[in-house]
Design a protein around this motif. Structure first.
Motif, PDB file in Angstrom:
ATOM      1  N   GLY A  41     -25.233   3.288  37.656  1.00 17.61           N
ATOM      2  CA  GLY A  41     -23.722   2.865  37.622  1.00 17.61           C
ATOM      3  C   GLY A  41     -23.100   3.894  37.941  1.00 17.61           C
ATOM      4  N   LYS A  42     -21.922   3.406  38.919  1.00 16.63           N
ATOM      5  CA  LYS A  42     -21.315   4.658  39.258  1.00 16.63           C
ATOM      6  C   LYS A  42     -19.814   4.991  38.651  1.00 16.63           C
ATOM      7  N   GLY A  43     -19.300   5.911  38.612  1.00 22.09           N
ATOM      8  CA  GLY A  43     -18.071   6.199  38.329  1.00 22.09           C
ATOM      9  C   GLY A  43     -17.330   7.021  39.723  1.00 22.09           C
ATOM     10  N   ARG A  44     -16.029   7.440  39.291  1.00 20.19           N
ATOM     11  CA  ARG A  44     -15.619   7.989  40.587  1.00 20.19           C
ATOM     12  C   ARG A  44     -16.046   9.481  40.701  1.00 20.19           C
ATOM     13  N   LEU A  45     -15.937   9.785  41.975  1.00 18.11           N
ATOM     14  CA  LEU A  45     -16.419  11.271  42.257  1.00 18.11           C
ATOM     15  C   LEU A  45     -17.667  11.394  41.926  1.00 18.11           C
ATOM     16  N   GLY A  46     -18.686  10.568  42.069  1.00 14.41           N
ATOM     17  CA  GLY A  46     -20.171  10.927  41.845  1.00 14.41           C
ATOM     18  C   GLY A  46     -20.585  11.016  40.142  1.00 14.41           C
ATOM     19  N   ARG A  47     -19.608  10.609  39.692  1.00 18.48           N
ATOM     20  CA  ARG A  47     -20.020  10.653  38.033  1.00 18.48           C
ATOM     21  C   ARG A  47     -20.765   9.277  37.809  1.00 18.48           C
ATOM     22  N   LEU A  48     -21.433   9.399  36.555  1.00 22.09           N
ATOM     23  CA  LEU A  48     -22.108   8.025  36.315  1.00 22.09           C
ATOM     24  C   LEU A  48     -21.413   7.090  35.316  1.00 22.09           C
ATOM     25  N   TRP A  49     -21.809   6.055  35.442  1.00 21.63           N
ATOM     26  CA  TRP A  49     -21.278   4.914  34.360  1.00 21.63           C
ATOM     27  C   TRP A  49     -22.657   4.494  33.606  1.00 21.63           C
ATOM     28  N   PHE A  50     -22.473   4.524  32.320  1.00 17.80           N
ATOM     29  CA  PHE A  50     -23.612   4.256  31.542  1.00 17.80           C
ATOM     30  C   PHE A  50     -23.593   2.805  31.201  1.00 17.80           C
ATOM     31  N   SER A  51     -24.618   2.006  31.624  1.00 14.02           N
ATOM     32  CA  SER A  51     -24.407   0.514  31.759  1.00 14.02           C
ATOM     33  C   SER A  51     -26.026  -0.087  31.059  1.00 14.02           C
ATOM     34  N   ARG A  60      -9.695   5.864  23.705  1.00 15.60           N
ATOM     35  CA  ARG A  60     -11.218   5.756  24.016  1.00 15.60           C
ATOM     36  C   ARG A  60     -11.399   4.574  24.990  1.00 15.60           C
ATOM     37  N   LYS A  61     -12.397   4.932  25.983  1.00 11.71           N
ATOM     38  CA  LYS A  61     -12.596   4.063  27.120  1.00 11.71           C
ATOM     39  C   LYS A  61     -13.248   2.791  26.819  1.00 11.71           C
ATOM     40  N   LEU A  62     -12.874   1.855  26.880  1.00 15.82           N
ATOM     41  CA  LEU A  62     -13.314   0.427  26.647  1.00 15.82           C
ATOM     42  C   LEU A  62     -13.919   0.036  27.999  1.00 15.82           C
ATOM     43  N   GLY A  92     -15.362  -2.507  41.805  1.00 17.41           N
ATOM     44  CA  GLY A  92     -16.294  -2.595  40.354  1.00 17.41           C
ATOM     45  C   GLY A  92     -15.773  -2.429  39.181  1.00 17.41           C
ATOM     46  N   ILE A  93     -16.264  -3.092  37.974  1.00 13.10           N
ATOM     47  CA  ILE A  93     -15.637  -3.162  36.764  1.00 13.10           C
ATOM     48  C   ILE A  93     -16.909  -3.217  35.977  1.00 13.10           C
ATOM     49  N   GLY A  94     -16.618  -2.068  34.951  1.00 11.80           N
ATOM     50  CA  GLY A  94     -17.570  -1.948  33.870  1.00 11.80           C
ATOM     51  C   GLY A  94     -16.732  -2.117  32.391  1.00 11.80           C
ATOM     52  N   ILE A  95     -17.338  -3.125  31.638  1.00 10.32           N
ATOM     53  CA  ILE A  95     -16.735  -3.424  30.362  1.00 10.32           C
ATOM     54  C   ILE A  95     -17.688  -3.171  29.141  1.00 10.32           C
ATOM     55  N   ASN A  96     -17.611  -2.297  28.244  1.00 13.70           N
ATOM     56  CA  ASN A  96     -18.337  -2.318  27.104  1.00 13.70           C
ATOM     57  C   ASN A  96     -18.230  -3.443  26.284  1.00 13.70           C
ATOM     58  N   ILE A  97     -19.176  -4.036  26.081  1.00 16.32           N
ATOM     59  CA  ILE A  97     -19.131  -5.260  25.038  1.00 16.32           C
ATOM     60  C   ILE A  97     -19.560  -4.845  23.772  1.00 16.32           C
ATOM     61  N   ASP A 118     -29.483  -0.969  40.856  1.00 19.77           N
ATOM     62  CA  ASP A 118     -29.026   0.344  40.412  1.00 19.77           C
ATOM     63  C   ASP A 118     -27.295   0.670  40.123  1.00 19.77           C
ATOM     64  N   SER A 119     -26.815  -0.200  41.276  1.00 21.10           N
ATOM     65  CA  SER A 119     -25.246  -0.197  41.126  1.00 21.10           C
ATOM     66  C   SER A 119     -24.814  -1.245  41.553  1.00 21.10           C
ATOM     67  N   THR A 120     -24.173  -2.265  40.952  1.00 17.19           N
ATOM     68  CA  THR A 120     -23.706  -3.360  41.371  1.00 17.19           C
ATOM     69  C   THR A 120     -22.726  -3.193  42.713  1.00 17.19           C
ATOM     70  N   ASN A 121     -21.866  -2.035  42.624  1.00 17.08           N
ATOM     71  CA  ASN A 121     -21.122  -1.769  43.818  1.00 17.08           C
ATOM     72  C   ASN A 121     -21.955  -1.628  45.003  1.00 17.08           C
ATOM     73  N   GLU A 151     -27.904  -4.985  33.799  1.00 17.03           N
ATOM     74  CA  GLU A 151     -28.219  -3.533  33.533  1.00 17.03           C
ATOM     75  C   GLU A 151     -28.158  -2.726  34.696  1.00 17.03           C
ATOM     76  N   GLN A 152     -27.701  -1.557  34.695  1.00 22.29           N
ATOM     77  CA  GLN A 152     -27.568  -0.682  36.114  1.00 22.29           C
ATOM     78  C   GLN A 152     -28.167   0.494  35.745  1.00 22.29           C
ATOM     79  N   THR A 153     -29.115   0.825  36.549  1.00 23.25           N
ATOM     80  CA  THR A 153     -29.943   2.059  36.412  1.00 23.25           C
ATOM     81  C   THR A 153     -29.148   3.547  36.757  1.00 23.25           C
ATOM     82  N   PRO A 163      -5.285   6.087  36.926  1.00 23.36           N
ATOM     83  CA  PRO A 163      -5.316   4.861  37.596  1.00 23.36           C
ATOM     84  C   PRO A 163      -6.407   3.767  37.196  1.00 23.36           C
ATOM     85  N   ASN A 164      -7.441   4.125  36.532  1.00 24.72           N
ATOM     86  CA  ASN A 164      -8.445   2.946  36.301  1.00 24.72           C
ATOM     87  C   ASN A 164      -8.948   3.112  35.068  1.00 24.72           C
ATOM     88  N   ASP A 165      -8.267   3.591  33.792  1.00 23.16           N
ATOM     89  CA  ASP A 165      -9.128   3.371  32.592  1.00 23.16           C
ATOM     90  C   ASP A 165      -8.522   2.554  31.870  1.00 23.16           C
TER      91      ASP A 165
HETATM   92  C1  BT5 Z   1     -14.862   4.925  36.233  1.00 20.89           C
HETATM   93  O1  BT5 Z   1     -15.031   5.998  36.617  1.00 20.89           O
HETATM   94  O2  BT5 Z   1     -14.484   4.659  34.964  1.00 20.89           O
HETATM   95  C2  BT5 Z   1     -15.373   3.672  37.087  1.00 20.89           C
HETATM   96  C3  BT5 Z   1     -16.313   2.899  36.252  1.00 20.89           C
HETATM   97  C4  BT5 Z   1     -16.862   1.786  36.936  1.00 20.89           C
HETATM   98  C5  BT5 Z   1     -18.174   1.125  36.522  1.00 20.89           C
HETATM   99  C6  BT5 Z   1     -18.536  -0.112  37.128  1.00 20.89           C
HETATM  100  S1  BT5 Z   1     -19.521  -0.946  36.534  1.00 20.89           S
HETATM  101  C7  BT5 Z   1     -19.902  -1.976  37.778  1.00 20.89           C
HETATM  102  C8  BT5 Z   1     -19.705  -1.307  39.064  1.00 20.89           C
HETATM  103  N1  BT5 Z   1     -21.109  -1.003  39.530  1.00 20.89           N
HETATM  104  C9  BT5 Z   1     -20.758   0.290  39.484  1.00 20.89           C
HETATM  105  O3  BT5 Z   1     -21.696   1.125  39.890  1.00 20.89           O
HETATM  106  N2  BT5 Z   1     -19.832   0.945  38.983  1.00 20.89           N
HETATM  107  C10 BT5 Z   1     -18.823  -0.236  38.894  1.00 20.89           C
HETATM  108  P1  BT5 Z   1     -14.573   7.418  36.125  1.00 20.89           P
HETATM  109  O4  BT5 Z   1     -12.962   7.467  35.915  1.00 20.89           O
HETATM  110  O5  BT5 Z   1     -15.115   8.457  37.167  1.00 20.89           O
HETATM  111  O6  BT5 Z   1     -15.130   7.478  34.730  1.00 20.89           O
HETATM  112  C11 BT5 Z   1     -16.682   7.997  34.497  1.00 20.89           C
HETATM  113  C12 BT5 Z   1     -16.686   8.930  33.251  1.00 20.89           C
HETATM  114  O7  BT5 Z   1     -16.535   7.680  32.084  1.00 20.89           O
HETATM  115  C13 BT5 Z   1     -18.085   9.277  32.945  1.00 20.89           C
HETATM  116  O8  BT5 Z   1     -18.037  10.671  33.559  1.00 20.89           O
HETATM  117  C14 BT5 Z   1     -18.018   9.309  31.534  1.00 20.89           C
HETATM  118  O9  BT5 Z   1     -17.357  10.340  30.894  1.00 20.89           O
HETATM  119  C15 BT5 Z   1     -17.514   8.166  31.060  1.00 20.89           C
HETATM  120  N3  BT5 Z   1     -18.387   7.123  30.904  1.00 20.89           N
HETATM  121  C16 BT5 Z   1     -19.539   6.572  31.532  1.00 20.89           C
HETATM  122  N4  BT5 Z   1     -20.039   5.398  31.059  1.00 20.89           N
HETATM  123  C17 BT5 Z   1     -19.106   5.055  30.095  1.00 20.89           C
HETATM  124  C18 BT5 Z   1     -19.270   3.745  29.423  1.00 20.89           C
HETATM  125  N5  BT5 Z   1     -20.095   2.883  29.638  1.00 20.89           N
HETATM  126  N6  BT5 Z   1     -17.944   3.731  28.728  1.00 20.89           N
HETATM  127  C19 BT5 Z   1     -17.029   4.509  28.457  1.00 20.89           C
HETATM  128  N7  BT5 Z   1     -17.131   5.817  29.283  1.00 20.89           N
HETATM  129  C20 BT5 Z   1     -18.218   5.818  29.928  1.00 20.89           C
END
Ligand code: BT5
Length: 322
Positions: free
Chosen positions: A117-127, A183-185, A205-210, A89-92, A113-115, A175-177
């Protein structure tokens, strides 16, 4: 045993090594060799076999297995142990569970793959599967909770430094992009488990789009995201990029734990795209606008507001203005 067989195949590649030679070097039967070769094939290794001359490695899979990474790893703490999963679900989240059970400092959890993946403040990270590096690092340094946000900056320097070393001119947005052409890499999510004056563990937790595949990208991600493949000629080895980030993180982490944060901050500032820009900051339900003119020793952003007052921001959402 798996790693030893791969290493023998690699050292003979593109030539053959006989089953007999492998069995005598490793002290196992030829049937056992054959069984291991079958398992490697199941794991995606392309191995040719020939009844008289033996086995030949044609191609290793682009999978983030520990034995593939080891070839490039120079780190002392970070990534000495790598836990590999196809889907989580999330590596974190997995890292947190492992940290609770006592996983050692520097352990890295990585998934194809993450089903969820977490961003900050409850947002999702597409993985999506195989299209990025999605991983988390367990840290147990003796720092105070107030110093934890600095770790996001340390990680940002490790990622940005690695990408610049391979010729991708990224910048860091506080702080984290990690951005390229706005554009966000890559993104970083640091979470902690702490008591009032002591951190028990941190998860970085680090997510990098390849190579995000445009056909499956949701519109809201397509409009903000980019991936390494758009900027790197000749393809990317995920294994080398990951190993290099872990090696860079390892040296920066040691610098950090021995009091060297100010040097790291200087590198952060050199690669920043936030400083000396007009910004709008959303933090704790408030919006401020002004000039981002410094980062202080705690990693806080210093904003000079339009009315001339100075505001120190420890966390928040920044949009860059023109
Ligand atoms: C982040 O949050 O940028 C933190 C992302 C951390 C992801 C890693 S992956 C491994 C580890 N395990 C996890 O579950 N998480 C960490 P934030 O600043 O809140 O940005 C989230 C926003 O970025 C979303 O609301 C989208 O707009 C955008 N976003 C989502 N997936 C993206 C992607 N693959 N590439 C670029 N932008 C994305």
């Amino acid at each position: 045993m798996k790693a030893k067989i791969i290493s023998l195949l690699k050292s003979h590649s593109p030539g053959y090594i006989s089953g007999e030679e492998i069995s005598s070097i490793l002290g196992i039967s030829r049937t056992a060799v054959w069984k291991h070769i079958q398992k490697l094939r199941d794991n995606g290794y392309q191995i040719e076999s020939h009844s008289r001359i033996g086995y030949r490695l044609v191609q290793a899979p682009d999978k983030l297995y520990q034995h593939e990474l080891n070839e490039y790893m120079k780190s002392k703490i970070i990534g000495r142990k790598i836990v590999y999963r196809e889907v989580v679900d999330s590596t974190n989240k997995v890292a947190k569970e492992m940290a609770q059970k006592g996983a050692e400092e520097g352990t890295v959890i990585i998934a194809e793959e993450q089903t969820a993946g977490k961003g900050r403040l409850g947002r999702l990270w597409f993985s999506p599967a195989g299209q990025g590096l999605w991983f988390s690092i367990i840290l147990r340094s003796q720092i105070s909770p107030a110093d934890a946000p600095k770790m996001t900056l340390v990680a940002a320097v490790a990622v940005a430094r690695t990408l610049r070393e391979i010729g991708i001119p990224v910048g860091i947005k506080w702080p984290n992009d990690i951005l390229i052409r706005e554009r966000k890499l890559a993104g970083i999510l640091t979470e902690m488990n702490a008591e009032i004056d002591k951190v028990n563990y941190l998860i970085v937790g680090i997510g990098i789009n390849i190579s995000l595949n445009g056909d499956v990208l949701p519109d809201e991600i397509a409009s903000v995201a980019t991936s390494m493949e758009e900027y790197a000629e000749g393809g990317i080895s995920r294994i080398r990029v990951l190993a290099s980030i872990l090696n860079n993180f390892d040296s920066l982490y040691q610098e950090f734990t021995t009091g060297g944060f100010s040097n790291i901050l200087d590198s952060w500032k050199d690669m920043s795209v936030t400083l000396n820009r007009r910004v709008k900051i959303h933090a704790l339900g408030k919006i401020d606008e002004g000039l981002a003119f410094d980062i202080d020793e705690d990693g806080a952003l210093i904003l000079k507001k339009d009315d001339g007052t100075i505001k120190r921001v420890l966390s928040g959402e920044v949009s860059l203005r023109t």
